[in-house]
Structure formats: C-alpha cells, structure tokens
Design an enzyme around this catalytic site. Structure first.
Site, mmCIF file in Angstrom:
data_model
loop_
_atom_site.group_PDB
_atom_site.id
_atom_site.type_symbol
_atom_site.label_atom_id
_atom_site.label_comp_id
_atom_site.label_asym_id
_atom_site.label_seq_id
_atom_site.Cartn_x
_atom_site.Cartn_y
_atom_site.Cartn_z
ATOM 1 N N SER A 252 -11.915 13.268 -67.094
ATOM 2 C CA SER A 252 -11.285 12.771 -65.876
ATOM 3 C C SER A 252 -10.944 11.307 -66.035
ATOM 4 O O SER A 252 -11.626 10.579 -66.748
ATOM 5 C CB SER A 252 -12.240 12.933 -64.702
ATOM 6 O OG SER A 252 -13.355 12.099 -64.933
ATOM 7 N N LYS A 253 -9.895 10.915 -65.328
ATOM 8 C CA LYS A 253 -9.419 9.538 -65.522
ATOM 9 C C LYS A 253 -10.383 8.496 -64.971
ATOM 10 O O LYS A 253 -10.278 7.335 -65.303
ATOM 11 C CB LYS A 253 -8.019 9.383 -64.954
ATOM 12 C CG LYS A 253 -7.873 9.757 -63.521
ATOM 13 C CD LYS A 253 -6.419 9.635 -63.100
ATOM 14 C CE LYS A 253 -6.233 10.209 -61.729
ATOM 15 N NZ LYS A 253 -5.219 11.200 -61.600
ATOM 16 N N ARG A 254 -11.299 8.902 -64.115
ATOM 17 C CA ARG A 254 -12.278 7.933 -63.619
ATOM 18 C C ARG A 254 -13.267 7.553 -64.722
ATOM 19 O O ARG A 254 -13.875 6.511 -64.684
ATOM 20 C CB ARG A 254 -13.065 8.485 -62.425
ATOM 21 C CG ARG A 254 -12.214 8.927 -61.287
ATOM 22 C CD ARG A 254 -11.950 7.845 -60.234
ATOM 23 N NE ARG A 254 -10.888 8.284 -59.353
ATOM 24 C CZ ARG A 254 -9.622 7.878 -59.454
ATOM 25 N NH1 ARG A 254 -9.252 7.017 -60.376
ATOM 26 N NH2 ARG A 254 -8.711 8.340 -58.626
ATOM 27 N N LYS A 255 -13.460 8.453 -65.661
ATOM 28 C CA LYS A 255 -14.478 8.184 -66.680
ATOM 29 C C LYS A 255 -13.889 7.918 -68.049
ATOM 30 O O LYS A 255 -14.572 7.427 -68.936
ATOM 31 C CB LYS A 255 -15.429 9.375 -66.756
ATOM 32 C CG LYS A 255 -16.158 9.577 -65.454
ATOM 33 C CD LYS A 255 -17.256 10.594 -65.554
ATOM 34 C CE LYS A 255 -17.914 10.724 -64.189
ATOM 35 N NZ LYS A 255 -18.385 12.056 -63.937
ATOM 36 N N ASN A 256 -12.645 8.278 -68.257
ATOM 37 C CA ASN A 256 -12.020 8.179 -69.558
ATOM 38 C C ASN A 256 -10.540 7.937 -69.323
ATOM 39 O O ASN A 256 -9.970 8.563 -68.447
ATOM 40 C CB ASN A 256 -12.124 9.552 -70.245
ATOM 41 C CG ASN A 256 -13.046 9.536 -71.430
ATOM 42 O OD1 ASN A 256 -13.027 8.633 -72.244
ATOM 43 N ND2 ASN A 256 -13.863 10.564 -71.528
#
Ligand code: GLU
Length: 504
Positions: A252-256
């Site tokens: 996910s873009k929040r984590k990666n």
C-alpha cells in the site's frame, strides 16, 4: 501454438509497481517461448480512466524496458487495443448471450437493489443480486428493452455446485457457485464491465496464458463460465502472489511507494527494479539472486515460480540498486546520471526556475539540490509550527495528498487548485498553507516556485515527500494517529467529495 500473454492495466491513476511485476512475468514467459507480449488498456471505467494515466503507463513500462509487441500505441493485428474503442464488439457478444439465454436484461433500479441489500443485511443473508429479473419472460424483457427502458445485462450463473479452476501455479482451486453473483456484463451506460471485456478480448486477441495477480482468483468462475457459454477454450490461468509490505499487509502506498515513476525520479535503475521484481516470485537455477531480464527469459519456467507472499522492501531494493550502481563503469554511471535528471531538458527547466533568484552561479547547486533528492532533511517541529495551530499541518498535508491523488492533470493550475481547495475548506490563508508545503517538499521555508517544481518532480515523488513528512511528524509525536486518519478520511469524503460534486 504461439504463446501470447498480456498485461491489461486500467488507466485510473499512477502506474503501479504491481503492474510492472505482473508485466515482467508475462513478458519473460512469452519471450521464453518465442511468443508475443501484448499491452491492452482496460478503460471501461469511463469516469476514472484518463489519457494522462494511460500515457504514464506507457512511459513507466518503457522506462523499465518492459516493451510490448502489440498495443494501442504500436498497433498490431488484433486491435484496437483500447477497450473504449471496442464497445460494439462487447455489445454484440452480450447480445449473443441474451439470445442464447445465457444472459438476461435486468431492469432493477438502484433503489430496489439497495432495498434488497438492506434486507439481506438485516437477515444476515449473503449480499448479492436476488435474481429478480432472471425469471422474466424473454419476450417481455425484449419488448421492454426495445421500448427504451433502462437496463443492464447480467450473466445467468448457477447458484449451486462447485466451480473448479485449474491454476498453473496452484493446482485445482474450488469455489462454490453460491458465492458468485449474476455478474453485470453490460452496464446501464452501454459499457461492458471488466469481466465481459476481459474474456472477449483475451479470446479475440488469442491470449494463451493469463498470468495475473491472485486478487483475480475470485473472478475466475465468472470468466470460465463466460468461456463456456461462448463455446470457447479458456486460456491457461496462472495467478501470481501479491506483493506485500514488510509487515505482510497488501502493498500500500501508505507504507511503500507504489508509483513506478517515483522510482525513476528517485534514481533507481531499471535493471535493479527488474531484478528485484523478478526475485519476488522467481529464482533461476542455483538460487541466483542477481540476474537480468535475459537470464530470466532463458531460464524461465512457470514451475520455478514461488507463491510465498513476496515482501517488497524498499530498503532491500536500495541495497540491490547500490550493487548495480557500483558495477557500472565511471562513464556508464555518468551516462545514467545524465539520462536520469542531468539531461538538457530537465536541467533547462530547473535553470528557468532558478534564474530570477540567482546572484552568483555558485548559488545554483545549493538552491536546487533538493529537487534532485529523494528525501530532504525535514524539521517536523518547524512544519507543525507553520500550521495555524499544532496538529493542523499534518491534516493539511493529508488533505492535499488526497487532492493530488484525484487530480486528473498534473499541471501548475490543477496543483494550485488542490491547495486552494484545501485552504478554502480549512479556513486558512493560502500563503500560510503554502508555508507548510514549501517545508514539506524542500525542507525550507523559502524555495523555488512551488507548483512548477511539483510538476518537475512528478506526482509520485510529490506524494512520497508528503509521506516522508507525515512519517517524520508521527515519529516526533505530532503526527496523525491511525484513528485521526480515519476521522479525517470521513471528513474529507463529506466535505470535499460530496459537497464538491463529482468532479474527479
Ligand atoms: N484491468 C485489470 C487490472 O487492472 C486486469 C486484470 C487481468 O489481468 O485480468 O488489473
């Protein structure tokens, strides 16, 4: 038989690293067999698809060297390769299924469907279409369609028994038909759904192997049923494991960072990314860790694909990238730097932005260095203080992040519009809001013109820097908690999306 594989992205946002991963495996498999790799644009979602995103997909995949033999921009014998240009084909095919009784027009209104859903929820039944129109007399249904009544076309699906899916990697998968809805094939606007368009195209484009992400396994029964009722042979299905964040959750873009173009802007080498994406589910013989695309092609064997949830870890990718950089000769490295951001076009834009502020040529490098960085040094307390009250800056950054994700055209005016919309809705002066963002993107209170620099660095890098800022605020104990983020998301939906109308 010529092996033909494809990648079929929907142009609805920034090209995703997961698309590159799937493209890599399809291309390697096709090339191993001397076959063709096709790019098809699945733009049946009229509201969310954009040409800008389509162009970015071409650019991102080409940058990685994942070229295609046939596609919307290169042509081929099986075109058009853009689904929005094939709607007649889908309608004809749907009409055939209606004529043979395998599909039927459904006139249920959204109010009726909502009521059915509420009832199902209340009585804890399975949520899904209740088959109301499946029982209509076909002649009467045809009369209503001819009379212009609004309708969709649904696939007549069995509701008992087991669908057996043979998956190249996983063996036989069983899914109960009772879990499968009477899928809509043609929507009210006359456009097909993904399921119909995908099957019709894979057949007409003579795709032999469908290698895609495991999130599509649950759709396989509908697809197999469509092949059956059309009287076609289904392609070989092979579902790759999804990429995961280091904490094993779905990437996910929040984590990666998930945007391919972020990796280009941040100075990753295509070779390193290809190698790393290959490693996600493949090891050539001897468990080789460092390999190039050609090695992957020559050794490729679907039997060597591993299914264990692959972890996409940017730190590991960085280490691998460092390995590739160190293996270059000095002149090769210089060439890489030039084609990265030290080429004339990119530099000329920077020169134009810097010129009005330069007093000595020696100011140029320090003034513009932040543009060439991935992460800039941030002072979370300073960012927080630039907000109206403590805690506000983190919220504004989040709102702008969401606005940026929805923005169709990544140009100065649109970017300005995103900031303006947040300033108005949050009741803050435009200048004060921008003060926060100068710090987020450059690490300083004063920097080059904001909107132009954002265009220059690209949307994916802009989003990445905002994510860095959020992380640094959180680490300093002044960021958004998970709970606050949920609350904010709700407020964003209520205040920005609904009230602002459907402008996305
Ligand atoms: N359009 C689908 C996607 O965006 C394609 C899935 C498939 O490969 O069938 O992923």
């Amino acid at each position: 038989m010529t092996v033909r594989t494809r990648i079929a992205p929907s142009p609805t946002g920034a090209p995703h690293i997961g698309t590159a991963y799937i493209a890599l495996f399809n291309r390697a498999f096709a090339k191993h067999h001397g076959g063709q790799f096709i790019l098809r644009i699945e733009d049946t979602d009229q509201v969310r698809s954009t040409r800008e995103s389509e162009t970015a997909i071409f650019e991102a995949l080409r940058w990685l060297g994942l070229d295609w033999d046939e596609g919307p921009d290169v042509g081929g014998d099986y075109g058009p390769y853009r689904q929005s240009e094939r709607t007649d084909i889908y309608r004809e095919h749907a009409a055939k299924l209606v004529a043979s009784g395998h599909a039927y027009p459904c006139f249920c209104t959204s109010e009726r469907l909502a009521a059915v859903r509420r009832e199902q929820e209340a009585s804890q039944q399975r949520i899904g279409y209740d088959g109301h129109c499946a029982a209509l007399d076909p002649d009467e249904a045809a009369r209503r369609v001819a009379g212009g009544e609004e309708h969709v076309i649904r696939l007549r699906t069995p509701h008992e028994g087991i669908c057996k899916i043979s998956d190249q990697f996983r063996g036989e998968i069983e899914i109960g038909w009772e879990t499968v809805d009477d899928q809509i094939l043609i929507k009210g606007d006359g456009f097909p759904t993904y399921h119909l368009a995908n099957v019709v195209d894979d057949h007409l484009m003579e795709i032999t192997h469908v290698i895609r992400g495991e999130e599509w396994i649950s759709s396989a029964p509908k697809h197999l049923l469509l092949y059956e009722v059309f009287g076609w042979d289904a392609p070989v299905l092979a579902h790759l494991p999804l990429l995961r964040n280091p904490d094993k959750s779905k990437l996910s873009k929040r984590k990666n960072p998930t945007g391919i173009l972020y990796y280009r802007q941040a100075g990753f080498l295509p070779k390193a990314i290809i190698n790393y994406l290959g490693l996600m589910a493949y090891r050539p013989e001897g468990d080789l860790e460092i390999f190039d695309f050609e090695t992957m092609v020559s050794t490729f064997d679907l039997g060597r694909v591993s299914l264990g949830g692959p972890i996409f870890d940017v730190q590991k990718l960085r280490a691998l990238n460092g390995h590739y950089i160190r293996a270059l000769t000095d002149t090769e490295l210089l060439e890489s730097l030039k084609s990265w951001l030290l080429h004339e076009d990119a530099l000329l834009d920077v020169v134009r932005m810097a010129q009005p502020r330069l007093e000595q040529l020696a100011d140029f490098m320090p003034m513009t260095a932040y543009l060439f960085a991935d992460q800039v040094p941030l002072d979370p307390a300073d960012i927080d203080q630039a907000g109206k009250e403590s805690g506000r800056a983190a919220e504004w950054i989040q709102f702008v992040q969401w606005e940026f994700e929805r923005l169709v055209c990544w140009q100065p005016d649109g970017i300005r519009g995103c900031f303006q919309s947040v300033a108005e809705r949050e009741g803050v002066k435009f200048k004060q809001l921008l003060g926060v963002f100068f710090r987020v993107f450059s690490g300083r209170a004063v920097a080059l013109p904001l909107f132009e620099t954002l265009v220059w660095m690209g949307r994916d890098m802009a989003l990445r820097r905002m994510q860095y800022a959020q992380d640094s605020l959180r680490e300093a104990g002044i960021g958004l908690s998970g709970k606050a983020l949920k609350r904010l998301e709700k407020s964003y939906q209520e205040r920005y999306l609904e009230e602002g109308g459907k402008d996305g």
